[in-house]
Design a protein around this motif. Structure first.
Motif, PDB file in Angstrom:
ATOM      1  N   UNK A  78       1.547   6.444  -7.074  1.00 28.25           N
ATOM      2  CA  UNK A  78       0.401   7.247  -7.540  1.00 28.25           C
ATOM      3  C   UNK A  78       0.783   8.707  -7.766  1.00 28.25           C
ATOM      4  N   UNK A  79       1.905   9.135  -7.216  1.00 26.46           N
ATOM      5  CA  UNK A  79       2.329  10.531  -7.381  1.00 26.46           C
ATOM      6  C   UNK A  79       3.317  10.721  -8.537  1.00 26.46           C
TER       7      UNK A  79
ATOM      8  N   UNK B  90       2.519   1.177 -17.550  1.00 24.16           N
ATOM      9  CA  UNK B  90       2.501   2.153 -18.644  1.00 24.16           C
ATOM     10  C   UNK B  90       2.534   3.592 -18.157  1.00 24.16           C
ATOM     11  N   UNK B  91       2.896   3.787 -16.883  1.00 24.91           N
ATOM     12  CA  UNK B  91       2.943   5.157 -16.336  1.00 24.91           C
ATOM     13  C   UNK B  91       4.214   5.848 -16.822  1.00 24.91           C
ATOM     14  N   UNK B  92       5.302   5.088 -16.874  1.00 23.38           N
ATOM     15  CA  UNK B  92       6.576   5.634 -17.361  1.00 23.38           C
ATOM     16  C   UNK B  92       7.187   4.630 -18.351  1.00 23.38           C
TER      17      UNK B  92
ATOM     18  N   UNK C  62       0.848  -1.210   0.000  1.00 25.70           N
ATOM     19  CA  UNK C  62       0.000   0.000   0.000  1.00 25.70           C
ATOM     20  C   UNK C  62       0.886   1.263   0.000  1.00 25.70           C
ATOM     21  N   UNK C  63       1.970   1.192   0.759  1.00 27.27           N
ATOM     22  CA  UNK C  63       2.897   2.327   0.885  1.00 27.27           C
ATOM     23  C   UNK C  63       3.536   2.668  -0.462  1.00 27.27           C
ATOM     24  N   UNK C  64       4.106   1.661  -1.129  1.00 25.41           N
ATOM     25  CA  UNK C  64       4.770   1.956  -2.411  1.00 25.41           C
ATOM     26  C   UNK C  64       3.754   2.286  -3.495  1.00 25.41           C
TER      27      UNK C  64
END
Ligand code: SAM
Length: 230
Positions: A15-16, A41-43, A8-10
Motif C-alpha cells: 500500500x506504500x 496495475x500499481x507498477x 496482511x503484512x505484505x
C-alpha cells in the motif's frame, strides 16, 4: 498467501508503493509482492532479488507462472547487487528480515540508493536500528505502521529523503507509532516491559558485578523510557 492475495503484512507494504514506481524487492522469495503490484496495475516494472538459490528459483517459477517475466526481472544476488543502473529503480522494499540485516543490505551498495526516493522496510525485529540508520543517512520517516498477524507483531517504516530529529523514545518506538498508540503497539511494548522486568528481577538476585550493575541500569532506563510513553 499468493500473488493475488498477499498476507496482511505484505499488503500493507504494497500500500506504500507509489503508482508507477519502479520497485526492487530484496529478499523476494516467491516474488509475491512484485507480482501483486504488477497485477494490480500499481507498477509495471520491478526487480525481485534473492540471495538463496531455492527461494530465487521459487521467485522465478512464480513470475513465469504469472506470465510476468517481461516486467519482473528475478535476479540471484546479495542485497542491492540485484539492482542495475538501467533498471531505474526508485523504490526499494525489504520485508521479513531483522532490522540489522536490512541496514547491512542498505549500507553495502550505497550507489544503488542514489536514484531511490522511497524505502519501504518491514523489520521483524529491531526497527530501532533502521531509525538510527535513517537519521544518520538523511532519510526521514514518512509513515510507520505496526500490525498484528498470526500472533506476531510487525512494523513497517516508509522512508523518503529529508532531515528529521528523533528523541531516544522515538528512535526505539517510532514517532508515528507513538502518536497512533494502536492496540498492537501497546501490546508489543507492554510485553517488552514485562520481559525486561523479569530479567531485572533475576539480575537483582545475582552478584552485583560491574557488568550486572550496568545491565540493570540499562534495563531500568528502558523500562522508564517505554513506560513513560505507554
Ligand atoms: N520478503 C518476503 C516476505 O516478507 O515475505 C520474504 C521474507 S524471508 C523471511 C527473507 C528472504 O530474504 C529469504 O528468502 C532470504 O533468502 C532473503 N535474503 C536474506 N538476506 C538477503 C540478502 N542479503 N539479499 C537478498 N535476499 C536476502
Amino acid at each position: 498467501m499468493n500473488a493475488q492475495k498477499l498476507s496482511k503484512r505484505l499488503a500493507k507494504v504494497a500500500s506504500f508503493v507509489p503508482t508507477g514506481a519502479v520497485v526492487a524487492d530484496i529478499g523476494s522469495d516467491h516474488a509475491y509482492l512484485p507480482c501483486y503490484l504488477v497485477q494490480q496495475g500499481i507498477i509495471s516494472q520491478a526487480v525481485a532479488g534473492e540471495v538463496v538459490k531455492g527461494p530465487y528459483e521459487s521467485a522465478r517459477r512464480q513470475v513465469r507462472a504469472e506470465g510476468l517475466a517481461n516486467q519482473i526481472q528475478v535476479r540471484l544476488a546479495d542485497g542491492l547487487a540485484a539492482v542495475e543502473q538501467e533498471d531505474h529503480v526508485d523504490t526499494i522494499t525489504i520485508a521479513g528480515m531483522g532490522g540489522p540485516l536490512i541496514v547491512s543490505i542498505l549500507e553495502k551498495h550505497p550507489e544503488v540508493l542514489r536514484s531511490v526516493t522511497r524505502l519501504i522496510l518491514q523489520p521483524n525485529i529491531h526497527a530501532k536500528v533502521i531509525r538510527q540508520w535513517a537519521l544518520a543517512q538523511g532519510w526521514a520517516i514518512l509513515d510507520e505502521v505496526i500490525l498484528e498477524e498470526d500472533d506476531k507483531i510487525y512494523e513497517i517504516l516508509v522512508l523518503q529523503r529529508g532531515a528529521m530529529s528523533l528523541t531516544d523514545a522515538e528512535i526505539l518506538l517510532g514517532s508515528h507509532l507513538i502518536a497512533q498508540r494502536s492496540a498492537a503497539f501497546v501490546q508489543k511494548w507492554t510485553k517488552e516491559i514485562e520481559n525486561w522486568q523479569r530479567i531485572l528481577q533475576d539480575l537483582n538476585k545475582a552478584e552485583a558485578t560491574p557488568d550486572i550493575q550496568a545491565k540493570r541500569e540499562e534495563l531500568q532506563q528502558l523500562i522508564q523510557l517505554v513506560g513513560g510513553v505507554l
